[in-house]
Design an enzyme around this catalytic site. Sequence first.
Site, PDB file in Angstrom:
ATOM      1  N   ASP A   1     -11.813   6.621  -1.908  1.00 25.97           N
ATOM      2  CA  ASP A   1     -12.341   5.261  -2.670  1.00 25.97           C
ATOM      3  C   ASP A   1     -13.440   5.900  -3.939  1.00 25.97           C
ATOM      4  O   ASP A   1     -13.479   4.820  -4.610  1.00 25.97           O
ATOM      5  CB  ASP A   1     -13.458   5.150  -1.413  1.00 25.97           C
ATOM      6  CG  ASP A   1     -12.781   4.193  -0.336  1.00 25.97           C
ATOM      7  OD1 ASP A   1     -11.843   3.576  -0.451  1.00 25.97           O
ATOM      8  OD2 ASP A   1     -13.329   4.706   0.827  1.00 25.97           O
TER       9      ASP A   1
ATOM     10  N   ASP B   1       0.794  -1.229  -0.060  1.00 20.80           N
ATOM     11  CA  ASP B   1      -0.057   0.036  -0.113  1.00 20.80           C
ATOM     12  C   ASP B   1       0.742   1.315   0.133  1.00 20.80           C
ATOM     13  O   ASP B   1       0.658   2.149  -0.772  1.00 20.80           O
ATOM     14  CB  ASP B   1      -0.898   0.283   1.292  1.00 20.80           C
ATOM     15  CG  ASP B   1      -1.969  -0.368   1.032  1.00 20.80           C
ATOM     16  OD1 ASP B   1      -2.828  -0.048   0.169  1.00 20.80           O
ATOM     17  OD2 ASP B   1      -2.557  -1.507   1.940  1.00 20.80           O
TER      18      ASP B   1
ATOM     19  N   ASP C   1      -5.991   6.002  -3.655  1.00 23.72           N
ATOM     20  CA  ASP C   1      -6.114   4.834  -2.590  1.00 23.72           C
ATOM     21  C   ASP C   1      -5.333   3.597  -3.373  1.00 23.72           C
ATOM     22  O   ASP C   1      -5.455   3.171  -4.337  1.00 23.72           O
ATOM     23  CB  ASP C   1      -7.536   4.224  -2.711  1.00 23.72           C
ATOM     24  CG  ASP C   1      -7.705   3.294  -1.663  1.00 23.72           C
ATOM     25  OD1 ASP C   1      -6.763   2.629  -1.118  1.00 23.72           O
ATOM     26  OD2 ASP C   1      -8.894   3.011  -1.249  1.00 23.72           O
TER      27      ASP C   1
ATOM     28  N   GLU D   1      -4.829   7.356   1.633  1.00 23.88           N
ATOM     29  CA  GLU D   1      -5.504   6.829   2.600  1.00 23.88           C
ATOM     30  C   GLU D   1      -4.244   6.451   3.631  1.00 23.88           C
ATOM     31  O   GLU D   1      -4.451   6.450   5.010  1.00 23.88           O
ATOM     32  CB  GLU D   1      -6.018   5.621   2.066  1.00 23.88           C
ATOM     33  CG  GLU D   1      -6.530   4.741   3.091  1.00 23.88           C
ATOM     34  CD  GLU D   1      -7.249   3.433   2.842  1.00 23.88           C
ATOM     35  OE1 GLU D   1      -7.863   2.727   3.720  1.00 23.88           O
ATOM     36  OE2 GLU D   1      -7.133   3.237   1.600  1.00 23.88           O
TER      37      GLU D   1
ATOM     38  N   THR E   1      -7.926  -3.829   0.707  1.00 26.18           N
ATOM     39  CA  THR E   1      -6.622  -4.319   1.263  1.00 26.18           C
ATOM     40  C   THR E   1      -6.793  -5.899   1.863  1.00 26.18           C
ATOM     41  O   THR E   1      -6.212  -6.635   1.716  1.00 26.18           O
ATOM     42  CB  THR E   1      -6.024  -3.503   1.962  1.00 26.18           C
ATOM     43  OG1 THR E   1      -5.977  -2.210   1.727  1.00 26.18           O
ATOM     44  CG2 THR E   1      -4.739  -4.170   2.880  1.00 26.18           C
TER      45      THR E   1
ATOM     46  N   ILE F   1      -4.028   0.707  -2.537  1.00 27.83           N
ATOM     47  CA  ILE F   1      -4.571  -0.763  -3.150  1.00 27.83           C
ATOM     48  C   ILE F   1      -6.037  -0.904  -2.172  1.00 27.83           C
ATOM     49  O   ILE F   1      -5.965  -0.880  -0.816  1.00 27.83           O
ATOM     50  CB  ILE F   1      -3.753  -1.535  -2.188  1.00 27.83           C
ATOM     51  CG1 ILE F   1      -2.447  -1.859  -3.144  1.00 27.83           C
ATOM     52  CG2 ILE F   1      -4.360  -3.137  -2.450  1.00 27.83           C
ATOM     53  CD1 ILE F   1      -1.280  -2.711  -2.790  1.00 27.83           C
ATOM     54  N   ASP F   2      -6.875  -0.712  -2.974  1.00 26.22           N
ATOM     55  CA  ASP F   2      -8.388  -0.614  -2.468  1.00 26.22           C
ATOM     56  C   ASP F   2      -8.774  -2.213  -2.217  1.00 26.22           C
ATOM     57  O   ASP F   2      -8.301  -2.724  -3.039  1.00 26.22           O
ATOM     58  CB  ASP F   2      -9.326   0.257  -3.246  1.00 26.22           C
ATOM     59  CG  ASP F   2     -10.717   0.266  -2.628  1.00 26.22           C
ATOM     60  OD1 ASP F   2     -10.842   0.801  -1.523  1.00 26.22           O
ATOM     61  OD2 ASP F   2     -11.605  -0.494  -3.425  1.00 26.22           O
TER      62      ASP F   2
END
Length: 400
Positions: A317, A54, A153, A79, A158, A155-156
Amino acid sequence: MSAVLRELLRVSEKAANIARACRQQEALFQLLIEEKKNGEKNKKFAVDFKTLADVLVQEVIKQNMENKFPGLGKKILGEESNEFTNELGEKIILRLCPTEEETVELLSKVLNGNKLASEALAKVVHQDVTLTDPTLDSVEINIPQDILGIWVDPIDSTYQYIKGSTDIKSNEGIFPSGLQCVTILIGVYDLHTGVPLMGVINQPFVSQDLNTLRWRGRCYWGLSYLGTNVHSLQCAGPAGSSGEPQAAGGSGPEAGQPRGLSAVISTSEAATVKAAVGRVCGERVFPAAGAGYKGLCVVQGLADVYIFSEDTTFKWDCCAAHAILRAMGGGVADLQGCLRAGPGAGLEPPQLRYHTANRGAAGAERWANKGGLLAYRSRERLDAFLGLLIPSLAAMGTPT
């Protein structure tokens, strides 16, 4: 500034390479998980995780954009915190160093001296990547750089990334869970108005080679500025230029025939809202993981709307999907505002904005979508959906 979007496409693919590399070796991946601090935790989950992947993705995007467009890196918000604590209790600020050797040294501190893992990661981080799109290459548009803000974001979804399921079957092209639900989200907005201008959604895990077990991905983008609207699906054929799933209501055998409404929803959606949506869409309600992925399902035309009534999604997001949908004639609206206004009022649905924080909130809650969200590709389908949803909610005694 289409040059900015071209660079965002490139860095999103570099980010996807990092995500894939970190998933490739399970022993390595186990080193990359660190529980988030309470202030960073999404209250929707009992346990929420931050991974080194991330943070690497986020820092690579920031640094690459700053190198190409000086001053822009400071306007990139994301994020993840880039602070790690290793087994010795040392606090380390992770960043992309000028050379691969320096990045190896820094990563070694995070990874408790694991030189082999650090070298593998640094190689991917510093590897050059080329990603172009002929549709975008033909677009020349000037957007002042000083009005641009960027939400990332890295790595949405996770949890799905950590879990790593590869054997999930799709339902009408929509995956309820699994690596396919993982996305890298980059959304560009106007700092003064909060209107989304450009969006990139990179889906790193689309198909897997069963011989090499390596994954291939796909990238989607859109640009909407002063009447210019262009997106990556414009030149797609009946099944998409990249073999993407057939869009709902597209050119299949049932094209032109009446079809029911469809919705993609969160697995954590409130029971009353889920039941009301079920009354509207029947069997065409698709639970799925990942806010970014659900937004992508609407972009692809796999669902008419993505509805979420809770306040546990954030600006990072949905900004990317919002920009792409806006280029398609759709948008992402505040759900509570839509329910209050009702359908067919002749007014623009109350679009989400990305430049102001929630008053009185702290931490991630400053950027939460407090009224929920409703993403749509077609205003006509949105109005039809709301026209049925509002009485359905009322019949169940749910306030709107």
